[in-house]
Scaffold this active site. Structure first.
Site, PDB file in Angstrom:
ATOM      1  N   ASP A 108     -38.875  12.589  -5.869  1.00 37.96           N
ATOM      2  CA  ASP A 108     -38.705  11.356  -5.099  1.00 37.96           C
ATOM      3  C   ASP A 108     -37.230  11.242  -4.760  1.00 37.96           C
ATOM      4  OD1 ASP A 108     -39.358   8.695  -4.114  1.00 37.96           O
ATOM      5  OD2 ASP A 108     -41.013   8.756  -5.547  1.00 37.96           O
ATOM      6  N   ASP A 213     -38.107   7.981  -0.057  1.00 34.13           N
ATOM      7  CA  ASP A 213     -38.395   6.555  -0.163  1.00 34.13           C
ATOM      8  C   ASP A 213     -37.835   5.791   1.043  1.00 34.13           C
ATOM      9  OD1 ASP A 213     -39.385   4.538  -2.208  1.00 34.13           O
ATOM     10  OD2 ASP A 213     -37.379   3.735  -1.871  1.00 34.13           O
ATOM     11  N   GLU A 272     -41.488   8.333   3.553  1.00 32.98           N
ATOM     12  CA  GLU A 272     -42.210   7.063   3.393  1.00 32.98           C
ATOM     13  C   GLU A 272     -41.633   6.078   4.400  1.00 32.98           C
ATOM     14  OE1 GLU A 272     -43.246   3.502   0.246  1.00 32.98           O
ATOM     15  OE2 GLU A 272     -41.219   4.150   0.665  1.00 32.98           O
ATOM     16  N   HIS A 345     -48.286   4.135  -6.245  1.00 34.87           N
ATOM     17  CA  HIS A 345     -47.825   3.211  -7.283  1.00 34.87           C
ATOM     18  C   HIS A 345     -47.532   1.815  -6.747  1.00 34.87           C
ATOM     19  CE1 HIS A 345     -44.363   4.755  -5.235  1.00 34.87           C
ATOM     20  NE2 HIS A 345     -43.621   3.799  -5.756  1.00 34.87           N
ATOM     21  N   ASP A 346     -47.662   1.617  -5.434  1.00 39.47           N
ATOM     22  CA  ASP A 346     -47.398   0.306  -4.832  1.00 39.47           C
ATOM     23  C   ASP A 346     -48.672  -0.405  -4.374  1.00 39.47           C
ATOM     24  OD1 ASP A 346     -44.630   0.778  -5.029  1.00 39.47           O
ATOM     25  OD2 ASP A 346     -44.546   1.679  -3.033  1.00 39.47           O
TER      26      ASP A 346
HETATM   27  O1  TEU Z   1     -41.733   1.191  -1.321  1.00 36.90           O
HETATM   28  C1  TEU Z   1     -41.447   0.659  -0.094  1.00 36.90           C
HETATM   29  C2  TEU Z   1     -42.409  -0.290   0.489  1.00 36.90           C
HETATM   30  O2  TEU Z   1     -42.221  -0.701   1.598  1.00 36.90           O
HETATM   31  C3  TEU Z   1     -43.559  -0.764  -0.245  1.00 36.90           C
HETATM   32  O3  TEU Z   1     -44.590  -0.042  -0.561  1.00 36.90           O
HETATM   33  C4  TEU Z   1     -43.218  -1.885  -1.120  1.00 36.90           C
HETATM   34  O4  TEU Z   1     -43.441  -1.583  -2.461  1.00 36.90           O
HETATM   35  C5  TEU Z   1     -44.096  -3.038  -0.757  1.00 36.90           C
HETATM   36  O5  TEU Z   1     -44.286  -3.055   0.594  1.00 36.90           O
HETATM   37  C6  TEU Z   1     -43.461  -4.310  -1.125  1.00 36.90           C
HETATM   38  O6  TEU Z   1     -44.323  -5.322  -0.666  1.00 36.90           O
HETATM   39  C7  TEU Z   1     -40.836   2.064  -1.903  1.00 36.90           C
HETATM   40  C8  TEU Z   1     -41.319   2.455  -3.273  1.00 36.90           C
HETATM   41  O7  TEU Z   1     -42.520   3.137  -3.146  1.00 36.90           O
HETATM   42  C9  TEU Z   1     -41.410   1.230  -4.115  1.00 36.90           C
HETATM   43  O8  TEU Z   1     -41.954   1.468  -5.370  1.00 36.90           O
HETATM   44  C10 TEU Z   1     -40.015   0.667  -4.249  1.00 36.90           C
HETATM   45  O9  TEU Z   1     -40.061  -0.559  -4.934  1.00 36.90           O
HETATM   46  C11 TEU Z   1     -39.361   0.446  -2.897  1.00 36.90           C
HETATM   47  O10 TEU Z   1     -39.527   1.518  -2.010  1.00 36.90           O
HETATM   48  C12 TEU Z   1     -37.874   0.297  -3.084  1.00 36.90           C
HETATM   49  O11 TEU Z   1     -37.327   1.525  -3.495  1.00 36.90           O
END
Ligand code: TEU
Length: 583
Positions: A108, A213, A272, A345-346
């Site tokens: 990542d 990310d 992402e 994970h989100d």
């Molecule tokens: O996530 C970015 C992102 O836009 C989302 O999935 C976010 O968690 C969600 O929209 C919030 O409502 C990435 C990572 O995957 C996430 O775990 C991190 O918290 C985020 O970036 C910041 O690094």
């Protein structure tokens, strides 16, 4: 290259077109030392699970030193391992073990922001420091520290303003996420070159690529203008100034030249990209532009967000899902490539979200969802536990949640006078902690995850939903994923076939075909808990069934009833006659 002509996957080095990626969230995967937090040696000890599933790539969520304000997405040192997870020697052992099983490992890469504890940021707090320009500092509008004195009106992703005042320099710094995650200034060439050097260091160590990310947020409109007021009326929406911002393509092309272009090996890069459109994604993934191999887009996992945002969910309309995914399939058919995912994970667990996690339909709906997703054109990503049909967690109260996004949202909503029960309902349905409960290896009290007290509670359903039980049961979600992955590796139409959506107006059945040379696959998924009568076109009635999820009907049994069982999925295959084959 014209993908539908069916060159072998390795022909242009794009091995990842026929690959399946498995995401590990290290904190929650396997704890080898009993401190309640997963670690690298824990992952190494469980690699056979991945190898037997048949996946090709392991994507590791962040394991770098971090204060863990956002579970490692706040990095304080890019070139080391957090002692929570082990050390560089443990990392090298994991990497060797992954390679030893013929798999690859993708790191990542979190470079839109660092932790506020990163030495770069600590130095940057001094206005006289050469690192001042490494972050986005701006003077107050009016009286420093007063409400509304922020340099613009942007809200952060994790509630509250996207700016925090810093006393020493008397200015605010920008953070699109929490105040513990200051955004790097990608306009500063020294930032970019420090990032590229760090990436090369990991590649020299042997890693096989990066999942990047929020990489489409790195370029901001330098004017940082106010945005339109968001739904909550509290802050503005800055996204027009930073989603696919003015120089993002320049930055990714430069990164490619500086990091990837000269390497003899073909790596995997995944961007992402929240808010990315299919038109933008085509530019990002056009091989001729040399930016990234594929993007994670968010459209299909936003369709159930309600008027109040993600924590105000509404039921999914199947026709919306079909329209969205079909547009992405078509949009990247000739140029570019899709990534395919339900979970990470989100996101809440897909079986609870678009399926039915009750005892009657859990296995059937999880396997139907998997079948539909994996048969699309693109590279599938499996998130740990998805292959077991793991479900959302029964969080009883706010004390059960750990995620900064959920905790901040809860505090802000209650301060605004919202009904606490309603707020909890939103968090239960959509909170990111649903994906972060410990991996369910077996039925023991710690689920085989840890002998200590897990950092977040184990889902009590682990007594029945776990890897050990799933391996014993040929009808389990796990074995269905194995079959899907094996099918991708053996059937060229899954990788190369073109995509045609069928029944776009049907609210119950998801159906499409994939055609490649003389082979056509028909994929059908019943998205309801009721039987559905389906009039298959005559040429499909006797077609070979190569995969299904209804017990009692063998995968190769010809002659199909046209009644789909609740949550049934089927894949049929037809091959043209030998005359066509000799063309
Ligand atoms: O996530 C970015 C992102 O836009 C989302 O999935 C976010 O968690 C969600 O929209 C919030 O409502 C990435 C990572 O995957 C996430 O775990 C991190 O918290 C985020 O970036 C910041 O690094």
């Amino acid at each position: 290259m014209t993908p539908t002509t069916g060159s072998a996957p390795s022909e242009d080095g794009a091995w990842w077109r026929s690959a399946v990626v498995y995401q590990v969230y290290p904190r929650s995967f396997a704890d080898s030392d009993g401190d309640g937090i997963g670690d690298l040696d824990g992952i190494t000890g469980r690699l056979d699970h991945l190898a037997e599933l048949g996946v090709d790539v392991l994507w590791l969520s962040p394991v770098y030193p971090s204060p863990q304000a956002d579970n490692g997405y706040d990095i304080s040192d890019y070139q080391d391992i957090d002692p929570l997870f082990g050390d560089l020697a443990a990392f090298d052992r994991l990497l060797a073990a992954v390679h030893g099983r013929g798999m690859r490992l993708v790191m990542d890469l979190v470079v839109n922001h660092t932790s506020d504890r990163h030495p770069w940021f600590q130095e940057s707090r001094d206005p006289a420091s050469p690192k001042r320009s490494w972050y986005l500092w701006r003077p107050p509008r009016g009286e420093a520290g007063a409400a509304g004195a922020e340099p613009n009106n942007w809200g952060s992703f994790f509630s509250g303003p996207a700016w925090t005042y810093d006393e020493p320099g008397g200015e605010y710094y920008l953070h699109l996420f929490s105040s513990r995650q200051p955004d790097l200034n990608w306009e500063e060439p020294a930032v970019r070159h420090a990032v590229y050097a760090m990436m090369r260091w990991w590649l020299e160590r042997g890693v096989d690529g990066f999942r990047m990310d929020v990489v489409n947020l790195i370029s901001k409109d330098p004017a940082l203008p106010d945005g339109p007021l968001r739904g909550d009326g509290l802050q503005g929406d800055g996204s027009p100034s930073y989603v696919c911002g003015p120089r993002v393509h320049d930055h990714l092309q430069e990164m490619h030249r500086e990091v990837f272009a000269q390497r003899p090996d073909r790596l995997l890069t995944v961007g992402e990209m929240p808010g990315v459109t299919v038109e933008q994604a085509r530019l990002f993934t056009d091989p001729a532009r040399a930016e990234v191999d594929m993007v994670f887009q968010f459209e299909h996992v936003s369709l159930d967000h309600g008027p109040g945002g993600k924590f105000d969910p509404r039921p999914l309309r199947l026709t919306d899902l079909k329209a969205s995914l079909a547009r992405w399939q078509e949009g990247l058919a000739a140029t570019g490539w899709n990534s395919l995912y339900w979970n990470n994970h989100d996101q809440p667990r897909i079986v609870s979200r678009f399926g039915d996690d009750g005892p009657l339909h859990r296995v059937r709906s999880a396997t139907m969802l998997a079948t539909v997703l994996h048969l699309h054109r693109g590279t599938p990503f499996v998130y740990q536990g998805e292959e077991l049909g793991m479900a959302n967690a029964p969080f009883a109260s706010i004390g059960d949640f750990r995620d900064i996004e959920s905790l901040n949202h809860h505090a802000q909503a209650l301060a605004a006078g919202e009904d606490p029960e309603q707020v909890l309902r939103g968090l239960r349905a959509m909170g990111r902690d649903n994906a972060r409960t410990p991996m369910q290896w077996d039925a023991s009290p710690g689920a085989g995850f840890s002998t200590g007290t897990p950092w977040i509670a184990v889902n009590p359903d682990h007594t029945t939903v776990n890897a050990a039980a799933a391996r014993r049961d040929p009808a389990s979600v796990y074995h269905h994923y194995r079959r899907l992955i094996a099918l991708r590796h053996s059937e060229p139409a899954v990788v190369h076939g073109d995509f045609t959506m069928l029944l776009p107006e049907d609210e119950r059945v998801y159906a499409f075909t994939r055609s490649h040379r003389d082979t056509t696959l028909l994929v059908i998924g019943n998205f309801t808990g009721a039987s559905v009568r389906l009039d298959l076109p005559p040429q499909w009635r006797e077609a070979e069934r190569i995969l299904g999820n209804v017990p009692g009907t063998g995968p190769a049994e010809p002659g199909t009833a046209t009644v789909l069982a609740p949550w049934e999925a089927r894949v049929h295959r037809r091959t043209e006659g030998s005359a066509a084959r000799c063309d």
